[in-house]
Structures are given as structure tokens and as C-alpha cells.
Design an enzyme around this catalytic site. Structure first.
Site, short mmCIF file in Angstrom:
data_model
loop_
_atom_site.label_atom_id
_atom_site.label_comp_id
_atom_site.label_asym_id
_atom_site.label_seq_id
_atom_site.Cartn_x
_atom_site.Cartn_y
_atom_site.Cartn_z
N GLU A 115 0.85 -1.20 0.00
CA GLU A 115 0.00 0.00 0.00
C GLU A 115 0.88 1.25 0.00
O GLU A 115 1.94 1.27 0.64
CB GLU A 115 -0.86 -0.02 1.27
CG GLU A 115 -1.80 1.15 1.39
CD GLU A 115 -2.54 1.15 2.73
OE1 GLU A 115 -3.63 1.73 2.78
OE2 GLU A 115 -2.03 0.59 3.71
N LYS B 240 -10.21 0.58 -0.87
CA LYS B 240 -10.07 0.36 0.57
C LYS B 240 -11.28 0.90 1.32
O LYS B 240 -11.71 2.04 1.11
CB LYS B 240 -8.80 1.04 1.08
CG LYS B 240 -8.49 0.74 2.55
CD LYS B 240 -7.18 1.38 2.95
CE LYS B 240 -6.80 1.10 4.40
NZ LYS B 240 -5.56 1.81 4.77
N CYS C 11 -4.52 -3.34 4.26
CA CYS C 11 -4.07 -2.83 5.56
C CYS C 11 -5.10 -2.95 6.68
O CYS C 11 -5.42 -4.04 7.13
CB CYS C 11 -3.58 -1.38 5.40
SG CYS C 11 -2.40 -0.88 6.69
#
Length: 459
Positions: free
Chosen positions: A55, A155, A188
Site C-alpha cells: 500500500e 479500501k 491494511c
């Protein structure tokens, strides 16, 4: 199949809040993409069929909503349009980064997963449309070995990322491969939440996950490699996790994980990136955890001297602890509805303080989520107040069985050893409404053995 992940030390903008033009942004990103290209070639040479990048690896971080804009590529967010950016570069403007990634996949005949910033114009009639008339997403893209764009994931659980928008609905994104079937993807902070990570794995019965991350390590319970392994173990899946490498920001820790083996990189000293290539089995079936007979309950003899309870902050939460003294013993400690139990024996008595801690409540710092945790940790020093501190080295070899009456089925078994290395439990699983983990003789000194439960319904 052979998988690769690359832990990348990004070339960062010296002033991320400054407004630059698209050309300058492309120049900076081009320097990172040059490194990606070298790594794709190296991975392909070692037989890798898929490679994952971290990321924020291409553009960096600490942007504002406006300053990141020149760094954003346009992605048509529709699965109906089949597009190969390398072969058809003229279809859309502002797709230079996608074109380079697509060509890397095509030239090296490899599946490639990367993370970049994307933009998408929206109409003011759209109730979610930001006032500047565009969405900005933290986006993962996957290309097949012909360079075609096969999946785009935005995300969902942003971690203080003011430059990006949360998509209106969670994306459930998968892509198919000839060598290992379906892969799912998320990013993440997503790994700590039900949506979309857990739901994706459960709904599609996924066995492989690609996971770009820019993770700041937090010991004792949330260092990158420790939690990545626990996630692979808990869901019985393979995870290809690529983290960013910025030790000054506490960022390192990537790996290729199967439920029974890990190939990891964690380095807080050195600089530069690291390519990990490993051959791992395709998981097709669920194998059941091997359950052993649990020890009996801790007996409450009137004359036994119970160790003192004490409180200390760990991971910003107020844990209730009991010290782990002597060469062997049985302990229990409770908070709210959760009771944790420990049977332990030390090979050699060292002058290190360990403690058994419990927390059952809402975690509220750097995100809000409900945690149920039973944790055996090495303390920072010899006084109770040091329990819960970040510790990286230990010498004590401890045989243990740790169990708790967890209220959630989502338990992540953590087992971290000296020098931030990983070990695998001998046994774990449910028995009599308790979840347990047991280990005889860790490979090196024990830092953390914990059951990290996420009670998603109570978030």
C-alpha cells in the site's frame, strides 16, 4: 504455486502537502515504478506466478485531499469493461501508472497486484459525491499474466487517510488464476474488521488472499508479521502480504503465509526493499484443528497464595494482569465476561517478568473496535508497571496452555518469539466453549502468546 511479495522502501515526496503538476507527480511515481519493474523481473526469474506490492508504495503518504490529486490515475470502476492498459493505452486519460503496471505483468507473464490512488468523477445528484465533484480512492489493482486488469478494490477501512474517500459500499473483489484458483483482496486496516475482509472470505470460501499494507507495528499484539500469520491461521488460508519499509515510522513486516508455515521479513535496522519468493501449497480443503484434552479447571484451594492482580496499559487498553511467577503453575484472570486460564512450565528460570493479561472491551485509540484478549506477555522490566510495553527480545522458553471462554468465533492466535520471529502452536481450537492454544518449547524466547478475539457485532 510460487508467490512473491516485495517490501518496498518508497521514494517519498519531500513535501507531500505541496501542490505539484501531473508531470512532477509522474516523475516521482516513475522512480518507484522503476524499482517495481526490477523486482517483477527478479521474481519472474525465480519462477513466481504472482507478485504483490505494498500500500502507498507508488505515491507515498501524508498528502492532503488536494495535494494527492496529481498522483491519481483514472480507473473505470466497472467490471463490465474488459481493458488491457498495456495493449490499449489510449482508451482513457490519466492512466500512466496503470499502463506501466499492466506492461510489467504482460512482459513477465506474471499476475501482479499493486496499490495506487485513483479518481472517479461523480455527479452532484449522487448523495455521496464529495463537494469537489470527484471520488478519491485508495485502490488495489490486479492484472493477469497478459496485462489485463482483472480486479479493482477500493479500501473500505481508512486509517486517518484524509486524502481518500470511503466507497459507498464495501467492495468484494476476487480474481481467478490458473494456478491457485480464486484470490480475494483487501488493504491494511481492513484486516481488523468484518467488512469486507471476513465477509469476503466466508461468502466466497476463499483460500488465497493478496494483502497490500502500510502497517505501523505495535507490539505486543499487533506487529505486522504476527497478525498476518494469525489471520492466515485463523481462517486456514494463504496470505501474500506486502508491507512498506520505513523503519523510522515503525513500518516493516511482510510475508507469505500458509496455515502451517510462514516466510517472513521483519527488519527495523536495515534500509532498502526486500523480495520474498516462496513455493506454497494450494489450499483446497478445510482441515480440522487437532484438539487435545484440555487440563482441568484451576482448583481454588483455600491455603494457596493467589498472585496479586494488577492493572497496566497495553496497546492503549487497560488490561487486568496477574504475574507469571516460578517455574510452573496455573493461573486465571477475568474481566467483564471473559476469563483467561494459563498452565505453564519454564524450562529454566530466567530473571524475566511475564504476566497473563485480560481485556474485554471497546478499543478506542487509532480506530474503534471491540476486542476480547487473553495474553501471556513478557514485561519490559521487572516491575508490574512495565507489563504491556513493547519488547523485542526474550530468553525464557515456556511450555504453556492458554485458554479463555471467548464470546466470539473470530479468534486470532498470536505467537511471537524473540527478535520478532514467529512460531506455530502445537494445538489450537475450541473445546467445551473455550478456545485454546498450546505449545511445548518455543523455538526461541517467548515474547507474546495470545488469543486476540474480535467481537465484530459490538464495534
Amino acid at each position: 504455486y510460487v508467490a512473491a511479495v516485495y517490501e518496498h522502501e518508497s521514494i517519498l515526496s519531500p513535501n507531500p502537502t505541496a501542490l505539484v503538476d501531473r508531470q512532477s507527480a509522474l516523475e516521482l511515481m516513475g522512480r518507484n515504478l522503476d524499482i517495481y519493474e526490477q523486482q517483477v523481473v527478479a521474481a519472474a526469474r525465480q519462477g513466481a506466478q504472482i507478485i504483490v506490492f505494498p500500500e502507498d508504495g507508488i505515491h507515498g503518504f501524508n498528502f492532503t485531499r488536494n495535494s494527492i490529486y496529481p498522483y491519481l490515475d483514472f480507473v473505470l470502476y466497472s467490471q463490465s469493461v474488459k481493458w488491457n492498459p498495456c495493449r490499449e493505452p489510449y482508451l482513457f486519460n490519466d492512466t500512466e501508472v496503470l499502463q506501466r503496471l499492466s506492461c510489467m505483468a504482460l512482459k513477465n507473464k506474471i499476475f501482479l497486484v499493486a496499490n495506487l490512488g485513483t479518481k472517479q468523477p461523480c455527479e452532484h445528484t449522487d448523495p455521496h459525491c464529495p463537494s469537489d465533484g470527484r471520488y478519491q480512492f485508495n485502490t488495489n489493482v490486479a492484472f493477469n499474466d497478459d496485462g489485463a486488469l482483472v480486479a479493482t478494490y477500493r479500501k473500505h477501512n481508512l486509517y486517518f487517510e484524509y486524502a481518500f474517500d470511503t466507497p459507498p459500499e464495501p467492495d468484494y473483489k476476487l480474481f481467478d488464476t490458473p494456478f491457485a484458483g480464486k484470490f480475494g483482496m483487501f488493504t491494511c486496516f481492513d484486516i481488523l474488521f468484518f467488512e469486507p475482509a471476513v465477509n469476503l472470505i466466508r461468502q466466497y470460501n476463499l483460500k488465497q488472499v493478496v494483502y497490500p499494507t502500510a502497517w505501523m507495528n505495535q507490539l505486543p499484539l499487533l506487529s505486522a508479521v504476527e497478525f498476518q500469520q494469525a489471520f492466515a491461521t485463523a481462517f486456514n488460508i494463504n496470505i501474500l502480504a506486502a508491507n512498506i519499509h520505513h523503519p523510522t515510522l515503525g513500518m516493516t513486516g511482510s510475508g507469505i503465509y500458509t496455515p502451517v508455515k510462514s516466510f517472513i521479513y521483519h527488519n527495523m535496522e536495515g534500509y532498502g526493499g526486500k523480495l520474498i519468493v516462496a513455493e506454497i501449497p494450494v489450499i483446497t480443503t478445510d482441515y480440522k484443528t487437532n484438539l487435545e484434552k484440555m487440563p482441568g479447571r484451576v482448583s481454588e484451594k483455600g491455603n494457596e497464595q493467589l498472585p496479586p492482580l494488577f492493572y497496566a496499559e497495553m496497546m492503549y487498553d487497560n488490561f487486568t494482569f496477574v504475574p507469571v511467577w516460578g517455574e510452573k503453575g496455573k493461573l486465571q484472570v477475568c474481566a467483564n465476561t471473559l476469563c483467561c486460564y494459563l498452565n505453564y512450565r519454564r524450562a529454566v528460570l530466567t530473571d524475566e517478568l511475564y504476566a497473563l493479561g485480560v481485556f474485554d472491551g471497546l478499543h478506542t485509540v487509532h480506530g474503534t473496535y471491540y476486542v476480547q484478549a487473553c495474553a501471556l506477555v513478557k514485561c519490559g522490566g521487572l516491575s508490574f508497571s512495565t507489563c504491556g510495553q513493547e519488547v523485542t527480545d526474550a530468553t525464557a522458553l515456556i511450555d504453556f496452555q492458554l485458554w479463555g471462554n471467548m464470546s466470539t468465533p473470530y479468534i486470532f492466535p498470536l505467537l511471537l518469539t524473540s527478535g520478532i520471529t514467529l512460531d506455530f502452536a502445537d494445538h489450537m481450537g475450541w473445546k467445551n466453549n473455550h478456545y485454546f492454544i498450546s505449545k511445548n518449547r518455543t523455538s526461541s524466547g517467548l515474547l507474546t502468546a495470545a488469543l486476540y478475539g474480535r467481537w465484530y457485532e459490538k464495534d
